[in-house]
Design a protein around this motif. Structure first.
Motif, PDB file in Angstrom:
ATOM      1  N   GLU A  38       9.904 -72.512 -18.963  1.00 35.77           N
ATOM      2  CA  GLU A  38       9.326 -73.553 -19.615  1.00 35.77           C
ATOM      3  C   GLU A  38      10.564 -74.366 -20.511  1.00 35.77           C
ATOM      4  O   GLU A  38      10.587 -75.421 -20.298  1.00 35.77           O
ATOM      5  N   ILE A  39      11.285 -73.524 -20.959  1.00 28.84           N
ATOM      6  CA  ILE A  39      12.486 -74.076 -21.602  1.00 28.84           C
ATOM      7  C   ILE A  39      13.329 -74.777 -20.808  1.00 28.84           C
ATOM      8  O   ILE A  39      14.073 -75.935 -21.132  1.00 28.84           O
ATOM      9  N   MET A  40      13.876 -74.268 -19.719  1.00 29.92           N
ATOM     10  CA  MET A  40      14.568 -74.695 -18.656  1.00 29.92           C
ATOM     11  C   MET A  40      13.986 -76.191 -18.196  1.00 29.92           C
ATOM     12  O   MET A  40      14.788 -77.163 -17.978  1.00 29.92           O
ATOM     13  N   GLN A  41      12.765 -76.209 -17.879  1.00 25.61           N
ATOM     14  CA  GLN A  41      12.189 -77.229 -17.044  1.00 25.61           C
ATOM     15  C   GLN A  41      11.963 -78.404 -18.023  1.00 25.61           C
ATOM     16  O   GLN A  41      12.319 -79.527 -17.628  1.00 25.61           O
ATOM     17  N   ALA A  42      12.019 -78.008 -19.415  1.00 27.62           N
ATOM     18  CA  ALA A  42      12.010 -79.078 -20.527  1.00 27.62           C
ATOM     19  C   ALA A  42      13.562 -79.764 -20.740  1.00 27.62           C
ATOM     20  O   ALA A  42      13.597 -80.985 -21.023  1.00 27.62           O
ATOM     21  N   ASN A  43      14.374 -79.154 -20.308  1.00 26.36           N
ATOM     22  CA  ASN A  43      15.758 -79.441 -20.820  1.00 26.36           C
ATOM     23  C   ASN A  43      16.847 -79.765 -19.656  1.00 26.36           C
ATOM     24  O   ASN A  43      17.709 -80.057 -19.703  1.00 26.36           O
ATOM     25  N   ASP A  63      27.040 -76.225 -12.797  1.00 34.67           N
ATOM     26  CA  ASP A  63      27.540 -75.065 -13.276  1.00 34.67           C
ATOM     27  C   ASP A  63      27.515 -74.820 -14.923  1.00 34.67           C
ATOM     28  O   ASP A  63      27.170 -73.907 -15.465  1.00 34.67           O
ATOM     29  N   VAL A  64      27.840 -76.061 -15.531  1.00 29.71           N
ATOM     30  CA  VAL A  64      27.512 -76.046 -16.999  1.00 29.71           C
ATOM     31  C   VAL A  64      26.194 -75.960 -17.423  1.00 29.71           C
ATOM     32  O   VAL A  64      25.933 -75.061 -18.264  1.00 29.71           O
ATOM     33  N   VAL A  65      25.245 -76.262 -16.686  1.00 23.60           N
ATOM     34  CA  VAL A  65      23.874 -76.067 -17.090  1.00 23.60           C
ATOM     35  C   VAL A  65      23.409 -74.706 -16.957  1.00 23.60           C
ATOM     36  O   VAL A  65      22.818 -74.204 -17.795  1.00 23.60           O
ATOM     37  N   GLN A  66      23.780 -73.861 -15.935  1.00 25.23           N
ATOM     38  CA  GLN A  66      23.458 -72.523 -15.754  1.00 25.23           C
ATOM     39  C   GLN A  66      24.338 -71.804 -16.894  1.00 25.23           C
ATOM     40  O   GLN A  66      23.735 -70.980 -17.381  1.00 25.23           O
ATOM     41  N   GLU A  67      25.493 -72.133 -16.891  1.00 24.56           N
ATOM     42  CA  GLU A  67      26.291 -71.379 -18.009  1.00 24.56           C
ATOM     43  C   GLU A  67      25.569 -71.653 -19.617  1.00 24.56           C
ATOM     44  O   GLU A  67      25.643 -70.744 -20.297  1.00 24.56           O
ATOM     45  N   THR A  68      25.094 -72.739 -19.723  1.00 23.27           N
ATOM     46  CA  THR A  68      24.437 -73.064 -20.846  1.00 23.27           C
ATOM     47  C   THR A  68      23.517 -72.232 -21.177  1.00 23.27           C
ATOM     48  O   THR A  68      23.147 -71.548 -22.253  1.00 23.27           O
ATOM     49  N   TYR A  69      22.508 -72.202 -20.070  1.00 22.38           N
ATOM     50  CA  TYR A  69      21.240 -71.352 -20.070  1.00 22.38           C
ATOM     51  C   TYR A  69      21.482 -69.722 -20.629  1.00 22.38           C
ATOM     52  O   TYR A  69      20.960 -68.978 -21.338  1.00 22.38           O
ATOM     53  N   PHE A  73      20.404 -68.078 -23.839  1.00 22.07           N
ATOM     54  CA  PHE A  73      19.381 -66.943 -23.779  1.00 22.07           C
ATOM     55  C   PHE A  73      19.944 -65.690 -24.229  1.00 22.07           C
ATOM     56  O   PHE A  73      19.346 -64.733 -24.622  1.00 22.07           O
ATOM     57  N   THR A  74      21.283 -65.583 -24.051  1.00 18.83           N
ATOM     58  CA  THR A  74      21.795 -64.182 -24.673  1.00 18.83           C
ATOM     59  C   THR A  74      22.164 -64.322 -25.894  1.00 18.83           C
ATOM     60  O   THR A  74      22.605 -63.266 -26.585  1.00 18.83           O
ATOM     61  N   HIS A  75      22.176 -65.448 -26.581  1.00 17.43           N
ATOM     62  CA  HIS A  75      22.295 -65.616 -28.094  1.00 17.43           C
ATOM     63  C   HIS A  75      21.290 -66.362 -28.945  1.00 17.43           C
ATOM     64  O   HIS A  75      21.527 -67.104 -29.764  1.00 17.43           O
ATOM     65  N   LEU A  76      19.898 -66.090 -28.529  1.00 17.50           N
ATOM     66  CA  LEU A  76      18.864 -66.583 -29.026  1.00 17.50           C
ATOM     67  C   LEU A  76      18.757 -66.482 -30.636  1.00 17.50           C
ATOM     68  O   LEU A  76      18.185 -67.324 -31.359  1.00 17.50           O
ATOM     69  N   ASP A  77      19.350 -65.315 -30.912  1.00 19.18           N
ATOM     70  CA  ASP A  77      19.496 -64.781 -32.151  1.00 19.18           C
ATOM     71  C   ASP A  77      20.021 -65.600 -33.221  1.00 19.18           C
ATOM     72  O   ASP A  77      19.948 -66.103 -34.598  1.00 19.18           O
ATOM     73  N   GLY A  78      21.129 -66.492 -32.375  1.00 19.50           N
ATOM     74  CA  GLY A  78      21.961 -67.743 -33.274  1.00 19.50           C
ATOM     75  C   GLY A  78      21.033 -68.852 -33.588  1.00 19.50           C
ATOM     76  O   GLY A  78      21.686 -69.732 -34.084  1.00 19.50           O
ATOM     77  N   PHE A  79      20.009 -69.077 -32.741  1.00 23.19           N
ATOM     78  CA  PHE A  79      19.241 -70.327 -33.085  1.00 23.19           C
ATOM     79  C   PHE A  79      18.327 -70.394 -34.433  1.00 23.19           C
ATOM     80  O   PHE A  79      17.475 -69.210 -34.175  1.00 23.19           O
ATOM     81  N   ARG A  80      18.550 -70.828 -35.363  1.00 21.86           N
ATOM     82  CA  ARG A  80      17.963 -70.808 -36.609  1.00 21.86           C
ATOM     83  C   ARG A  80      16.806 -71.882 -36.987  1.00 21.86           C
ATOM     84  O   ARG A  80      16.076 -71.894 -37.868  1.00 21.86           O
ATOM     85  N   GLY A  81      16.774 -72.628 -35.826  1.00 22.08           N
ATOM     86  CA  GLY A  81      15.779 -73.780 -36.072  1.00 22.08           C
ATOM     87  C   GLY A  81      16.094 -75.007 -37.061  1.00 22.08           C
ATOM     88  O   GLY A  81      15.387 -75.814 -37.260  1.00 22.08           O
ATOM     89  N   GLU A  82      17.436 -74.943 -37.354  1.00 22.42           N
ATOM     90  CA  GLU A  82      17.686 -76.326 -38.376  1.00 22.42           C
ATOM     91  C   GLU A  82      17.599 -77.428 -37.541  1.00 22.42           C
ATOM     92  O   GLU A  82      17.311 -78.469 -38.048  1.00 22.42           O
ATOM     93  N   SER A  83      18.015 -77.551 -36.305  1.00 29.66           N
ATOM     94  CA  SER A  83      17.637 -78.402 -35.425  1.00 29.66           C
ATOM     95  C   SER A  83      16.734 -78.148 -34.382  1.00 29.66           C
ATOM     96  O   SER A  83      16.495 -77.004 -34.142  1.00 29.66           O
ATOM     97  N   GLY A  84      16.371 -79.135 -33.422  1.00 30.96           N
ATOM     98  CA  GLY A  84      15.540 -78.870 -32.291  1.00 30.96           C
ATOM     99  C   GLY A  84      16.252 -77.873 -31.328  1.00 30.96           C
ATOM    100  O   GLY A  84      17.369 -78.012 -31.237  1.00 30.96           O
ATOM    101  N   LEU A  85      15.286 -77.373 -30.487  1.00 30.28           N
ATOM    102  CA  LEU A  85      15.943 -76.422 -29.503  1.00 30.28           C
ATOM    103  C   LEU A  85      16.738 -77.187 -28.435  1.00 30.28           C
ATOM    104  O   LEU A  85      17.876 -76.971 -28.088  1.00 30.28           O
ATOM    105  N   SER A  86      16.086 -78.316 -28.183  1.00 31.21           N
ATOM    106  CA  SER A  86      16.917 -79.163 -27.173  1.00 31.21           C
ATOM    107  C   SER A  86      18.208 -79.737 -27.874  1.00 31.21           C
ATOM    108  O   SER A  86      19.214 -79.787 -26.980  1.00 31.21           O
ATOM    109  N   THR A  87      18.365 -79.907 -28.964  1.00 27.02           N
ATOM    110  CA  THR A  87      19.524 -80.493 -29.601  1.00 27.02           C
ATOM    111  C   THR A  87      20.623 -79.231 -29.576  1.00 27.02           C
ATOM    112  O   THR A  87      21.820 -79.370 -29.235  1.00 27.02           O
TER     113      THR A  87
END
Length: 234
Positions: A38-43, A63-69, A73-87
């Motif tokens: 769902e995250i990948m399809q949305a972004n 390649d960049v998109v793959q590397e981004t995901y 996904f291996t550092h989702l603990d670093g997502f604090r929610g200050e901005s949207g996931l898409s940003t």
């Protein structure tokens, strides 16, 4: 000051969105396949366009998109929610693309560029009607011309154009994503439109020679109709 019903409703929707996104991220942290999909399809489209806007290469952008995901996904603990996931994902993609661009072209930066508030309008082309192969072919050629013209824009202008026009991000979102002031977004967009129009007009002449085609099935249809009205043929 008492909040209006509309304000409460908007706030409730924002809160609901944040809750659902937080739940989605939690599921993704647990490697829930449906959440990751769902995250990948949305972004996918946004990340691809942003990466391609920097690298001007379809394969490298993928390649960049793959590397981004993978990084996200291996550092989702670093997502604090200050901005949207898409940003958050967009910033990772931009940093990854910039890193690759700097390796190939030193001194690539999205920061300092002379400001030029020049007004212009993008040339708008009509969409080909269904079942019209000649116009469809011409439309595809025009699309290729526009894509080449976008690729010719300098990096900072191309990124603003991709974010604002192609992805429909507002001024504040674009400014936050690229780390510039809203006024900078406005002036760079004006400049990008001017340069894009110049680039398109430079290439559009040969394409316009085949504009308004009247051949193939359209020509045959007209011929049959006239002959029928004249009572000629079967």
């Amino acid at each position: 000051m008492q909040r209006t019903a509309a304000g409460l409703s908007a706030g409730a929707k924002t809160s609901e969105f944040r809750t659902s996104e937080a739940e989605l991220v939690d599921r993704a942290r647990g490697r829930d396949e449906s959440a990751l999909r769902e995250i990948m399809q949305a972004n996918n489209r946004r990340l691809y366009r942003l990466a391609r806007g920097i690298l001007r290469s379809d394969s490298e952008a993928e390649d960049v998109v793959q590397e981004t995901y993978v990084r996200a996904f291996t550092h989702l603990d670093g997502f604090r929610g200050e901005s949207g996931l898409s940003t958050w994902l967009s910033r990772i993609a931009i940093n990854e693309a910039l890193g690759r661009a700097r390796s190939a072209r030193p001194h690539v930066e999205l920061g300092s560029v002379p400001e030029a508030a020049l007004e212009a309008q993008i040339i708008k082309f009509p969409v080909s009607p269904a079942g019209d192969p000649e116009r469809t072919m011409a439309q595809r050629e025009i699309q290729r011309v526009v894509e080449r013209a976008i690729d010719e824009l300098p990096d900072v202008f191309r990124m603003v154009f991709v974010a604002r026009v192609m992805e429909g991000m507002n001024i504040e979102e674009t400014a936050d994503l690229l780390g510039v002031k809203p006024e900078t977004v406005k002036t760079r967009l004006h400049r990008a439109r001017t340069m894009l129009r110049e680039n398109v007009e430079k290439e559009i002449g040969p394409v316009m020679m085949d504009a308004f085609p009247f051949a193939g099935w359209r020509c045959e249809r007209l011929t049959v109709a006239v002959l029928k009205r004249l009572g000629v043929g079967g």
